[in-house]
Design an enzyme around this catalytic site. Sequence first.
Site, PDB file in Angstrom:
ATOM      1  CD  GLN A 100      -2.702   1.213   2.540  1.00  0.00           C
ATOM      2  OE1 GLN A 100      -2.110   1.294   3.616  1.00  0.00           O
ATOM      3  NE2 GLN A 100      -4.019   1.212   2.457  1.00  0.00           N
ATOM      4  CE1 TYR A 187      -3.100   8.933   8.113  1.00  0.00           C
ATOM      5  CE2 TYR A 187      -4.184   6.990   7.226  1.00  0.00           C
ATOM      6  CZ  TYR A 187      -3.570   7.658   8.283  1.00  0.00           C
ATOM      7  OH  TYR A 187      -3.435   7.035   9.498  1.00  0.00           O
TER       8      TYR A 187
HETATM    9  C1  LIG Z   1      -2.463  -2.421  13.803  1.00  0.00           C
HETATM   10  C2  LIG Z   1      -3.242  -1.845  12.654  1.00  0.00           C
HETATM   11  C3  LIG Z   1      -2.579  -1.120  11.678  1.00  0.00           C
HETATM   12  C4  LIG Z   1      -3.277  -0.628  10.570  1.00  0.00           C
HETATM   13  N1  LIG Z   1      -2.587  -0.005   9.558  1.00  0.00           N
HETATM   14  C5  LIG Z   1      -3.226   0.309   8.416  1.00  0.00           C
HETATM   15  C6  LIG Z   1      -2.514   0.715   7.269  1.00  0.00           C
HETATM   16  O1  LIG Z   1      -1.277   0.716   7.234  1.00  0.00           O
HETATM   17  N2  LIG Z   1      -3.230   1.086   6.182  1.00  0.00           N
HETATM   18  C7  LIG Z   1      -4.596   1.020   6.140  1.00  0.00           C
HETATM   19  O2  LIG Z   1      -5.197   1.371   5.138  1.00  0.00           O
HETATM   20  N3  LIG Z   1      -5.292   0.595   7.206  1.00  0.00           N
HETATM   21  C8  LIG Z   1      -4.644   0.192   8.315  1.00  0.00           C
HETATM   22  N4  LIG Z   1      -5.340  -0.353   9.350  1.00  0.00           N
HETATM   23  C9  LIG Z   1      -6.774  -0.666   9.165  1.00  0.00           C
HETATM   24  C10 LIG Z   1      -6.930  -2.122   8.657  1.00  0.00           C
HETATM   25  O3  LIG Z   1      -6.329  -2.313   7.405  1.00  0.00           O
HETATM   26  C11 LIG Z   1      -8.417  -2.525   8.567  1.00  0.00           C
HETATM   27  O4  LIG Z   1      -9.022  -1.733   7.593  1.00  0.00           O
HETATM   28  C12 LIG Z   1      -9.134  -2.348   9.897  1.00  0.00           C
HETATM   29  O5  LIG Z   1      -8.383  -2.899  10.970  1.00  0.00           O
HETATM   30  C13 LIG Z   1     -10.515  -3.019   9.870  1.00  0.00           C
HETATM   31  O6  LIG Z   1     -10.388  -4.392   9.573  1.00  0.00           O
HETATM   32  P1  LIG Z   1     -10.432  -5.523  10.743  1.00  0.00           P
HETATM   33  O7  LIG Z   1     -11.730  -5.326  11.480  1.00  0.00           O
HETATM   34  O8  LIG Z   1     -10.392  -6.818   9.978  1.00  0.00           O
HETATM   35  O9  LIG Z   1      -9.244  -5.326  11.607  1.00  0.00           O
HETATM   36  C14 LIG Z   1      -4.678  -0.832  10.470  1.00  0.00           C
HETATM   37  C15 LIG Z   1      -5.341  -1.534  11.482  1.00  0.00           C
HETATM   38  C16 LIG Z   1      -4.631  -2.057  12.549  1.00  0.00           C
HETATM   39  C17 LIG Z   1      -5.377  -2.859  13.589  1.00  0.00           C
END
Ligand SMILES: Cc1cc2nc3c(=O)[nH]c(=O)nc-3n(C[C@H](O)[C@H](O)[C@H](O)COP(=O)(O)O)c2cc1C
Length: 385
Positions: A100, A187
Amino acid sequence: MDAKLFTPIKLRDITLRNRIVLSPMLTYAADGGHLNDTHLIHLGKFAAGGSGLVFVESTKVDPRGCTTPRDLGLWKDEYIEPMKRIAQTIKHYGSVAGIQLSHSGRKARRSVPWEGRAPLDHCPGVDHGEEWELIGPSAIAHSAKFAPPRAMTQTDIDFVVNAWAQAARRADAAGFDVVEIHGGHGYLIHQFLSTTSNHRTDQYGGSRENRMRFAQEVATAVRAAWPASKPLFFRLSAVDETDWNIEDSIALGKVLKACGVDVIDCSSGGISDESINERPRGYGYQVEFASRIRAESEVMTMAVGLIVHSDQAEEILTSGDADLVAIGRELLHNPNWPIDAAQKLGIASPFSHVPAVYGYWLEKRASTKFGQPSTWQQGIHTDKK
Ligand SMILES: Cc1cc2nc3c(=O)[nH]c(=O)nc-3n(C[C@H](O)[C@H](O)[C@H](O)COP(=O)(O)O)c2cc1C
């Protein structure tokens, strides 16, 4: 049973062995933009666990765009060589390697989450030049807690658009097969889309068409720098806390598809801290956005957000809400989630999605425990190395 979750999908010339995607997740482990073995271990385990596509976290195209001093960078050619090891490792385990690419704009220069995401004035030892400058569409701070960015000039815009394209070129050189442009979560690209952060009066501000121009320019430049054989994803916040709504995202989805974006990754929020917790967050709380954008922008979508169970993921795909499911925290909890899902969905050879060094033993274990016939012994296993 032929579970859709485990039906391979071809995106341009790249085939994913299944529809399970590791959502990009920051590890906050880099130093000066440089990766290290933490990233290798972090990402390798999801590939070895059977995910079809593994995304490297939000990686910055410009040092000014780092959210924290611990973000990964791809703003210099010297990052290419170490990145090759990450892409090779992911591919070695049979996953597709994705990355990404992002710029945090006015949300840059903060401490890591466990240090409070606080504004930083100085950041010694990090490759951010003399000054780690905040830039954005307009000189409007994210909130009272943070400094306002400098409003970007046309020269700045051209520079950042080109930085995204150069980072995509480096991602290709490093061996990645999927790039995702991060256009959500408040962002830089999202800051251009939103009327709360974009008060410009030139061709990048005002009407929705104008506010979408920066996203469009980034997507076009990345598409031109990224091989035509490889798919391009775009993450957006389908709705946010202020006035960007699903109709806007459907319009943006059509524009991005015309720019050569293959998959819209449908997240939400991040433009403001004010009302971030107001939306109820239940199972699959963002799936409805993937569904509408897929139907109305006529583009492939990826659903994300509290996709936890295998039958839930399967239903998202079979009901036509999305083409792929991205999973974040549930995969952090269990990097072998795809193995578990394959067993629960009753697919014929649940261990064929992981390397034989694990599959062989796990299949024996399963057949012992549940008395199932061993597909390994039947010669169905595809990876016998
Ligand atoms: C530790 C952590 C780091 C994340 N870093 C990013 C990231 O680098 N880029 C992004 O678009 N979303 C990031 N997110 C969001 C996740 O990609 C995802 O969209 C969000 O956690 C919801 O999905 P989930 O319920 O399966 O965790 C992050 C989430 C977590 C928990």
